[in-house]
Design a protein around this motif. Structure first.
Motif, mmCIF file in Angstrom:
data_model
loop_
_atom_site.group_PDB
_atom_site.id
_atom_site.type_symbol
_atom_site.label_atom_id
_atom_site.label_comp_id
_atom_site.label_asym_id
_atom_site.label_seq_id
_atom_site.Cartn_x
_atom_site.Cartn_y
_atom_site.Cartn_z
ATOM 1 N N ARG A 1 0.827 -1.210 0.000
ATOM 2 C CA ARG A 1 0.000 0.000 0.000
ATOM 3 C C ARG A 1 0.856 1.253 0.000
ATOM 4 N NH1 ARG A 1 -3.306 -2.027 3.933
ATOM 5 N NH2 ARG A 1 -2.519 -0.520 5.411
ATOM 6 N N HIS A 2 1.921 1.229 0.802
ATOM 7 C CA HIS A 2 2.815 2.388 0.837
ATOM 8 C C HIS A 2 3.500 2.603 -0.512
ATOM 9 C CE1 HIS A 2 3.270 2.357 5.496
ATOM 10 N NE2 HIS A 2 2.105 2.784 5.090
ATOM 11 N N ALA B 1 1.010 3.972 -2.932
ATOM 12 C CA ALA B 1 0.714 5.390 -2.709
ATOM 13 C C ALA B 1 1.839 6.256 -3.288
ATOM 14 C CB ALA B 1 0.538 5.674 -1.217
ATOM 15 N N ARG C 1 1.722 8.888 -6.483
ATOM 16 C CA ARG C 1 2.142 10.274 -6.317
ATOM 17 C C ARG C 1 3.185 10.664 -7.361
ATOM 18 N NH1 ARG C 1 4.676 14.238 -5.160
ATOM 19 N NH2 ARG C 1 6.671 13.193 -5.410
ATOM 20 N N ARG D 1 1.669 10.816 -10.917
ATOM 21 C CA ARG D 1 0.871 12.027 -11.076
ATOM 22 C C ARG D 1 1.786 13.227 -11.278
ATOM 23 N NH1 ARG D 1 -2.941 12.184 -6.861
ATOM 24 N NH2 ARG D 1 -4.644 11.798 -8.289
ATOM 25 N N GLU E 1 1.668 16.065 -14.091
ATOM 26 C CA GLU E 1 1.206 17.387 -13.722
ATOM 27 C C GLU E 1 2.176 18.480 -14.151
ATOM 28 O OE1 GLU E 1 -0.381 17.595 -9.711
ATOM 29 O OE2 GLU E 1 -2.114 16.488 -10.474
ATOM 30 N N THR F 1 11.274 17.922 1.039
ATOM 31 C CA THR F 1 10.214 16.928 1.246
ATOM 32 C C THR F 1 10.785 15.559 1.611
ATOM 33 O OG1 THR F 1 10.184 16.649 -1.145
ATOM 34 C CG2 THR F 1 8.432 17.980 -0.186
ATOM 35 N N LEU G 1 7.515 9.961 7.674
ATOM 36 C CA LEU G 1 6.252 9.212 7.589
ATOM 37 C C LEU G 1 6.600 7.743 7.852
ATOM 38 C CD1 LEU G 1 4.741 10.836 4.365
ATOM 39 C CD2 LEU G 1 3.883 11.090 6.689
ATOM 40 N N PRO G 2 5.589 6.934 8.204
ATOM 41 C CA PRO G 2 5.937 5.543 8.502
ATOM 42 C C PRO G 2 6.171 4.689 7.256
ATOM 43 C CG PRO G 2 3.616 5.941 8.921
ATOM 44 C CD PRO G 2 4.198 7.245 8.518
ATOM 45 N N TYR H 1 5.001 18.853 -1.127
ATOM 46 C CA TYR H 1 5.233 18.585 -2.542
ATOM 47 C C TYR H 1 4.635 19.699 -3.383
ATOM 48 C CZ TYR H 1 6.953 13.987 -1.346
ATOM 49 O OH TYR H 1 7.696 12.965 -0.832
ATOM 50 N N MET I 1 1.679 19.277 -6.262
ATOM 51 C CA MET I 1 0.387 18.663 -5.963
ATOM 52 C C MET I 1 -0.608 19.719 -5.505
ATOM 53 S SD MET I 1 1.610 15.407 -3.723
ATOM 54 C CE MET I 1 0.448 14.133 -4.178
ATOM 55 N N HIS J 1 -4.812 16.613 -3.068
ATOM 56 C CA HIS J 1 -4.034 15.432 -3.441
ATOM 57 C C HIS J 1 -2.937 15.156 -2.429
ATOM 58 C CE1 HIS J 1 -5.303 15.805 -7.922
ATOM 59 N NE2 HIS J 1 -6.068 14.960 -7.262
ATOM 60 N N PHE J 2 -2.319 16.228 -1.970
ATOM 61 C CA PHE J 2 -1.241 16.072 -0.992
ATOM 62 C C PHE J 2 -1.764 15.413 0.281
ATOM 63 C CE2 PHE J 2 1.079 17.991 2.652
ATOM 64 C CZ PHE J 2 2.285 17.332 2.472
ATOM 65 N N PHE K 1 -2.621 11.810 -0.177
ATOM 66 C CA PHE K 1 -1.411 10.984 -0.168
ATOM 67 C C PHE K 1 -0.970 10.681 1.264
ATOM 68 C CE2 PHE K 1 3.326 11.281 0.085
ATOM 69 C CZ PHE K 1 3.620 10.026 -0.436
ATOM 70 N N ILE K 2 -0.910 11.723 2.078
ATOM 71 C CA ILE K 2 -0.496 11.541 3.479
ATOM 72 C C ILE K 2 -1.466 10.585 4.193
ATOM 73 C CG2 ILE K 2 -0.164 12.706 5.698
ATOM 74 C CD1 ILE K 2 1.995 13.461 3.753
ATOM 75 N N GLU L 1 -3.270 8.269 2.941
ATOM 76 C CA GLU L 1 -3.086 6.906 2.455
ATOM 77 C C GLU L 1 -1.889 6.257 3.143
ATOM 78 O OE1 GLU L 1 -3.687 7.233 -1.740
ATOM 79 O OE2 GLU L 1 -3.199 5.094 -1.999
ATOM 80 N N ILE L 2 -0.800 7.020 3.237
ATOM 81 C CA ILE L 2 0.392 6.496 3.910
ATOM 82 C C ILE L 2 0.092 6.242 5.390
ATOM 83 C CG2 ILE L 2 2.727 7.101 4.671
ATOM 84 C CD1 ILE L 2 2.931 6.621 1.815
ATOM 85 N N ARG L 3 -0.766 7.071 5.968
ATOM 86 C CA ARG L 3 -1.108 6.894 7.375
ATOM 87 C C ARG L 3 -2.125 5.774 7.575
ATOM 88 N NH1 ARG L 3 2.622 8.921 10.821
ATOM 89 N NH2 ARG L 3 3.196 11.043 10.272
ATOM 90 N N GLY L 4 -2.490 5.113 6.477
ATOM 91 C CA GLY L 4 -3.317 3.909 6.600
ATOM 92 C C GLY L 4 -4.823 4.137 6.554
ATOM 93 N N ARG M 1 -8.338 4.659 4.456
ATOM 94 C CA ARG M 1 -8.827 4.357 3.105
ATOM 95 C C ARG M 1 -10.308 4.686 2.975
ATOM 96 N NH1 ARG M 1 -6.961 -1.556 1.819
ATOM 97 N NH2 ARG M 1 -6.779 -1.672 4.079
ATOM 98 N N ARG N 1 -10.749 7.913 4.925
ATOM 99 C CA ARG N 1 -9.765 8.853 4.407
ATOM 100 C C ARG N 1 -10.419 10.180 4.055
ATOM 101 N NH1 ARG N 1 -6.634 7.990 -1.227
ATOM 102 N NH2 ARG N 1 -8.404 9.131 -2.026
ATOM 103 N N GLN O 1 -0.925 18.120 7.623
ATOM 104 C CA GLN O 1 -0.259 16.844 7.380
ATOM 105 C C GLN O 1 0.235 16.223 8.688
ATOM 106 O OE1 GLN O 1 3.344 15.248 8.033
ATOM 107 N NE2 GLN O 1 3.522 17.441 7.649
#
Ligand code: ADP
Ligand code: MG
Lengths: 248, 310
Positions: free
Chosen positions: A6-7, A10, A14, A17, A21, A85, A92-93, B86, B89, B93-94, B97-98, B100-103, B105, B109, B145
């Motif tokens: 999943r990570h 994601a 990103r 995109r 963009e 960034t 982040l985890p 970022y 973005m 969207h930003f 993304f965060i 999603e990474i934080r789990g 859905r 989400r 974030q």
């Protein structure tokens, strides 16, 4: 889906995109297609050959990628380091490996889109004649793997510097070395003065022999394994570079 | 909740962090003070797992930041210095993304992202690309974030740097709103901020802790703590000498309009001694006040020994 996937997914989304963009992505695709077509049809004497032959089409791919793959890869890490960034991403985890895989696959997917857009060339060839389908499939597999190898190198150099231009230039130098290492004229020249083990060592690093054999339509597992091991090696080195930066 | 144990970090010959230890409990808002180059950011980068320490360790809600790095990072929200986001973005969207990474859905989400945009007041710019945002909005997007997953521990590196006074007030209010339920570290060199939001303070200089305590305790360590300002109706000739001879006084500074500031040798006794002296000499006092002390003075006194920036 596992958390790692999943990570990576994601991060993949990103990155992909962010290719689309920026206008750079479209410029990139156009340049790729124009170069592929120009080199095939003009320089490659596609029409004069009077046969529906795509060897010239695939022949130029290693040289087109030489410019375009480092350009596509150079921002992957450099830009994150420059804009700060990277600090965000790695607090982040997510693990370094997840980030590497996500980014790499996004860049590879992007070049694969570019490659897929060359389909009209193939369709034209089928329309004009009766090309060898094995050669086409082998050529595409080879080209696809080549793009992966090039990107893995470009991504590694991108991790080494926050300057995209430096990343671009260093990647080209490394790739040029790997490209020429297995090129028969170069190995043929080396044989005259270098010891055999060196000639063989240099040749083993090079990917041209593998690409050429795929181009001939010889789809051999060894060629694929070679490409995969070069990529894994580069991505692993990428990880070491990033970890080293963390602890320096 | 957060234990920092003998952290050290050197960049080649530079000792950026030397032996820093502290503990943080729920409800603590720690103001991390120090001049530029003191090692605030480096300490925070180690606690958040971005940099590896040269020595020592940090434990976040029971997870070691070196050995259980990912688990530890799940417990943290982090706003890095200069609020990086970022650029290419949109805000939406930003944050997706965060999330999603934080789990998070699906609906969860969406709910989280909507809620955080509401809290941080960035709803109006949700479809705007980050690189077109003003500094204040960008800061709040990065703040969003950091708190999206409602982390028990929140670390912010100069969260109000570069904001205008109104924006500063917004960010401070957001911090105060969360203070009860989290352990928070804020680095800053704006001292009024510490008064506004922190209940604990650590001052570092050249990588070392030079003072810690509540803001009130640190004010007491300032040279002006307990100083008495005296205003008389007129200035008798002997007044300077009369004040200077008081055993609890250290130094007397005259000002215009019959005003004097007496700096204490003994802050507890000084006020009473001044009052007694006035009665003995029959001065007519127009006004008298005791100074609480200024954090700024403590800060200067403790950090001016040597240059921090390198
Ligand atoms: N990546 C780095 N490489 C070398 N030196 C660094 C690095 N990061 C910080 N430093 C040095 O470490 C010291 C502390 O810096 P920092 O933690 O950023 O201070 P602060 O955040 O308190 O202003 C400074 O002397 C700085 O120059
Ligand atoms: Mg800093």
């Amino acid at each position: 889906m596992s958390e790692s996937l999943r990570h990576a997914w994601a991060i993949f989304k990103r990155e992909l995109r962010s290719y689309f963009e920026s206008p750079v992505a479209y410029v990139f695709l156009v340049v790729f297609l124009v170069m592929a077509a120009f080199l095939t049809f003009s320089v490659g004497n596609y029409y004069e050959n009077r046969q529906a032959d795509l060897r010239m089409f695939f022949f130029w791919h290693p040289w087109i990628y030489l410019l375009l793959a480092p350009a596509a890869a150079m921002r992957l890490w450099s830009e994150e380091a420059r804009s700060g960034t990277l600090e965000l991403l790695f607090t982040l985890p997510v693990t370094i490996t997840q980030a590497i895989v996500g980014k790499f696959l996004a860049a590879w997917f992007f070049l694969t889109i570019a490659l897929a857009l060359t389909a009209p060339v193939i369709i034209t060839t089928y329309y004009l004649g009766n090309p060898d389908s094995g050669v086409i499939i082998g050529g595409y597999i080879g080209s696809f793997l080549l793009a992966g190898i090039y990107l893995s190198v470009g991504m590694l150099t991108s991790a080494m510097t926050r300057n995209q231009v430096i990343s671009f230039v260093v990647a080209i130098v490394i790739l040029l070395f790997l490209l020429l290492a297995g090129w028969p004229p170069v190995t043929g020249y080396l044989v005259h003065w270098a010891p055999l083990w060196l000639v063989n060592g240099v040749a083993a690093c090079g990917f041209m022999p593998h690409f050429e054999s795929l181009q001939r339509g010889v789809i051999d597992a060894r060629n694929i394994v070679h490409a995969a091991s070069v990529m894994v090696f580069m991505l692993f080195a990428n990880r070491i570079v990033l970890e080293w930066r963390k602890s320096s | 909740m957060l234990t920092v144990d003998k952290l050290q970090k050197n960049f080649g010959p530079i000792d950026a962090v030397r032996n820093i230890s502290f503990d943080l409990k729920k409800g603590d808002v720690l103001g991390f003070l120090g001049p530029n180059g003191a090692g605030k950011s480096t300490t925070m980068r180690i606690i958040t797992g971005y940099l590896q320490p040269s020595g020592g360790t940090a434990t976040v809600n029971g997870f070691d930041i070196g050995k259980q790095s990912v688990a530890a990072r799940r417990q943290l929200g982090y706003l890095p210095e200069n609020a990086p986001v970022y650029q290419d973005m949109t805000v939406q969207h930003f944050l997706n993304f965060i999330a999603e990474i934080r789990g998070f859905r699906g609906n969860e989400r969406r709910r989280r992202v909507d809620r955080i945009m509401d809290i941080c007041k960035i709803e109006p710019v949700r479809r705007q690309s980050v690189d077109t945002l003003s500094k204040g909005y960008r800061q709040r997007v990065c703040f969003a974030q950091a708190i999206l997953h409602d982390p028990p521990i929140l670390i912010m590196d100069e969260p109000t740097d570069g904001l205008d006074p109104n924006q500063k007030a917004i960010v401070r209010q957001m911090i105060l709103d969360m203070a009860q339920t989290k352990a928070i570290i804020i680095s800053t060199h704006i001292l009024e901020e510490v008064d506004a939001v922190c209940n604990r303070t650590i001052i570092i200089s050249r990588g070392r802790i030079v003072a810690q305590g509540t803001p009130a305790e640190l004010k007491q360590r300032s040279p002006s703590h307990g100083a008495v300002t005296l205003e008389l109706t007129e200035t008798p000739d002997s007044v300077m000498a009369d004040l200077e001879t008081l055993p609890s006084a250290k130094r007397v500074e005259p000002a215009d309009n019959h005003c004097f500031t007496i700096y204490p040798r003994d802050p507890v006794k000084l006020f009473q001694d001044v009052m007694n002296q006035a009665r003995r000499r029959s001065w007519t006092i127009k006004s008298i006040s005791v100074k609480e002390g200024r954090l700024e003075d403590t800060f200067h006194a403790l950090t001016q020994t040597g240059d921090n920036a390198s």
